[in-house]
Scaffold this motif. Structure first.
Motif, mmCIF file in Angstrom:
data_model
loop_
_atom_site.group_PDB
_atom_site.id
_atom_site.type_symbol
_atom_site.label_atom_id
_atom_site.label_comp_id
_atom_site.label_asym_id
_atom_site.label_seq_id
_atom_site.Cartn_x
_atom_site.Cartn_y
_atom_site.Cartn_z
ATOM 1 N N PHE A 172 10.109 -1.175 -9.351
ATOM 2 C CA PHE A 172 9.770 -2.279 -10.241
ATOM 3 C C PHE A 172 8.567 -3.053 -9.715
ATOM 4 C CE2 PHE A 172 10.133 -6.824 -11.123
ATOM 5 C CZ PHE A 172 10.028 -6.812 -12.499
ATOM 6 N N VAL A 173 8.578 -3.381 -8.426
ATOM 7 C CA VAL A 173 7.479 -4.158 -7.828
ATOM 8 C C VAL A 173 6.188 -3.347 -7.834
ATOM 9 C CG1 VAL A 173 6.647 -5.230 -5.690
ATOM 10 C CG2 VAL A 173 8.981 -5.642 -6.461
ATOM 11 N N GLN A 174 6.264 -2.050 -7.518
ATOM 12 C CA GLN A 174 5.067 -1.215 -7.552
ATOM 13 C C GLN A 174 4.484 -1.169 -8.958
ATOM 14 O OE1 GLN A 174 6.586 2.438 -5.845
ATOM 15 N NE2 GLN A 174 5.748 1.924 -3.836
ATOM 16 N N ASN A 175 5.332 -1.015 -9.961
ATOM 17 C CA ASN A 175 4.883 -0.991 -11.355
ATOM 18 C C ASN A 175 4.244 -2.323 -11.733
ATOM 19 O OD1 ASN A 175 4.522 -0.138 -14.025
ATOM 20 N ND2 ASN A 175 6.525 -0.891 -14.609
ATOM 21 N N LEU A 176 4.856 -3.410 -11.316
ATOM 22 C CA LEU A 176 4.328 -4.732 -11.609
ATOM 23 C C LEU A 176 2.954 -4.933 -10.980
ATOM 24 C CD1 LEU A 176 5.001 -7.409 -13.013
ATOM 25 C CD2 LEU A 176 6.057 -8.156 -10.866
ATOM 26 N N LEU A 177 2.788 -4.489 -9.744
ATOM 27 C CA LEU A 177 1.499 -4.608 -9.069
ATOM 28 C C LEU A 177 0.422 -3.776 -9.758
ATOM 29 C CD1 LEU A 177 2.656 -4.574 -5.335
ATOM 30 C CD2 LEU A 177 1.685 -6.509 -6.592
ATOM 31 N N VAL A 178 0.779 -2.592 -10.224
ATOM 32 C CA VAL A 178 -0.178 -1.753 -10.958
ATOM 33 C C VAL A 178 -0.592 -2.448 -12.250
ATOM 34 C CG1 VAL A 178 -0.430 0.408 -12.253
ATOM 35 C CG2 VAL A 178 0.543 0.433 -9.955
ATOM 36 N N GLN A 179 0.376 -3.028 -12.964
ATOM 37 C CA GLN A 179 0.061 -3.740 -14.205
ATOM 38 C C GLN A 179 -0.851 -4.931 -13.931
ATOM 39 O OE1 GLN A 179 3.538 -4.892 -16.381
ATOM 40 N NE2 GLN A 179 4.405 -2.829 -16.364
ATOM 41 N N MET A 180 -0.574 -5.668 -12.870
ATOM 42 C CA MET A 180 -1.405 -6.824 -12.525
ATOM 43 C C MET A 180 -2.821 -6.388 -12.173
ATOM 44 S SD MET A 180 1.359 -9.014 -10.302
ATOM 45 C CE MET A 180 0.152 -10.145 -9.667
ATOM 46 N N GLN A 181 -2.947 -5.303 -11.413
ATOM 47 C CA GLN A 181 -4.262 -4.802 -11.031
ATOM 48 C C GLN A 181 -5.046 -4.352 -12.255
ATOM 49 O OE1 GLN A 181 -5.990 -4.807 -8.237
ATOM 50 N NE2 GLN A 181 -7.698 -3.742 -9.178
ATOM 51 N N THR A 182 -4.375 -3.669 -13.177
ATOM 52 C CA THR A 182 -5.021 -3.198 -14.400
ATOM 53 C C THR A 182 -5.521 -4.375 -15.237
ATOM 54 O OG1 THR A 182 -3.617 -1.234 -14.416
ATOM 55 C CG2 THR A 182 -4.667 -1.837 -16.494
ATOM 56 N N ARG A 183 -4.682 -5.394 -15.384
ATOM 57 C CA ARG A 183 -5.085 -6.570 -16.172
ATOM 58 C C ARG A 183 -6.204 -7.336 -15.482
ATOM 59 N NH1 ARG A 183 0.981 -8.551 -17.907
ATOM 60 N NH2 ARG A 183 1.394 -6.792 -19.274
ATOM 61 N N PHE A 184 -6.127 -7.470 -14.181
ATOM 62 C CA PHE A 184 -7.172 -8.167 -13.437
ATOM 63 C C PHE A 184 -8.503 -7.430 -13.573
ATOM 64 C CE2 PHE A 184 -9.654 -8.982 -9.601
ATOM 65 C CZ PHE A 184 -9.688 -10.369 -9.600
ATOM 66 N N GLN A 185 -8.458 -6.104 -13.466
ATOM 67 C CA GLN A 185 -9.666 -5.297 -13.592
ATOM 68 C C GLN A 185 -10.271 -5.450 -14.986
ATOM 69 O OE1 GLN A 185 -11.096 -3.647 -11.075
ATOM 70 N NE2 GLN A 185 -12.820 -3.132 -12.386
ATOM 71 N N ALA A 186 -9.425 -5.432 -16.016
ATOM 72 C CA ALA A 186 -9.911 -5.582 -17.389
ATOM 73 C C ALA A 186 -10.544 -6.958 -17.599
ATOM 74 C CB ALA A 186 -8.770 -5.364 -18.382
ATOM 75 N N MET A 187 -9.911 -7.990 -17.066
ATOM 76 C CA MET A 187 -10.472 -9.337 -17.208
ATOM 77 C C MET A 187 -11.796 -9.446 -16.455
ATOM 78 S SD MET A 187 -7.209 -11.978 -17.166
ATOM 79 C CE MET A 187 -7.268 -12.098 -15.431
ATOM 80 N N SER A 188 -11.871 -8.867 -15.278
ATOM 81 C CA SER A 188 -13.108 -8.911 -14.493
ATOM 82 C C SER A 188 -14.248 -8.204 -15.223
ATOM 83 C CB SER A 188 -12.902 -8.254 -13.127
ATOM 84 O OG SER A 188 -11.970 -8.977 -12.363
ATOM 85 N N GLU A 189 -13.956 -7.037 -15.775
ATOM 86 C CA GLU A 189 -14.978 -6.299 -16.515
ATOM 87 C C GLU A 189 -15.419 -7.072 -17.757
ATOM 88 O OE1 GLU A 189 -13.139 -2.513 -17.198
ATOM 89 O OE2 GLU A 189 -13.403 -1.887 -15.108
ATOM 90 N N ASN A 190 -14.490 -7.731 -18.411
ATOM 91 C CA ASN A 190 -14.804 -8.524 -19.593
ATOM 92 C C ASN A 190 -15.726 -9.691 -19.218
ATOM 93 O OD1 ASN A 190 -14.818 -9.694 -22.087
ATOM 94 N ND2 ASN A 190 -12.633 -10.154 -22.161
ATOM 95 N N ILE A 191 -15.411 -10.370 -18.142
ATOM 96 C CA ILE A 191 -16.243 -11.494 -17.685
ATOM 97 C C ILE A 191 -17.634 -11.012 -17.305
ATOM 98 C CG2 ILE A 191 -16.535 -13.179 -15.823
ATOM 99 C CD1 ILE A 191 -13.434 -13.456 -15.867
ATOM 100 N N ILE A 192 -17.719 -9.905 -16.585
ATOM 101 C CA ILE A 192 -19.017 -9.365 -16.163
ATOM 102 C C ILE A 192 -19.848 -8.968 -17.375
ATOM 103 C CG2 ILE A 192 -20.128 -7.414 -15.003
ATOM 104 C CD1 ILE A 192 -17.794 -7.582 -12.931
ATOM 105 N N SER A 193 -19.220 -8.299 -18.344
ATOM 106 C CA SER A 193 -19.981 -7.872 -19.527
ATOM 107 C C SER A 193 -20.453 -9.070 -20.343
ATOM 108 C CB SER A 193 -19.164 -6.917 -20.392
ATOM 109 O OG SER A 193 -18.048 -7.571 -20.945
#
Length: 58
Positions: A30-51
């Motif tokens: 559960f924790v590993q899955n949660l961390l992957v989801q958080m990383q994916t969302r963080f990456q998407a937000m970062s790319e959105n801000i950069i673009s």
């Protein structure tokens, strides 16, 4: 007993004779899955801000 959390993921408490080991494995997954989801969302937000910053500078 199952209880949903705010992310829509259901956590189930195991009550087997080997419940402790199974519960630990479930919590680890559960924790590993949660961390992957958080990383994916963080990456998407970062790319959105950069673009958006690139578009503003153009």
């Amino acid at each position: 007993m199952a209880s949903p959390n705010s992310g829509g993921i259901t956590i189930k408490a195991e009550q087997d004779s080997d419940g402790s080991a199974q519960s630990t494995a479930d919590m680890t997954a559960f924790v590993q899955n949660l961390l992957v989801q958080m990383q994916t969302r963080f990456q998407a937000m970062s790319e959105n801000i950069i673009s958006k910053n690139i578009l503003i500078k153009l």
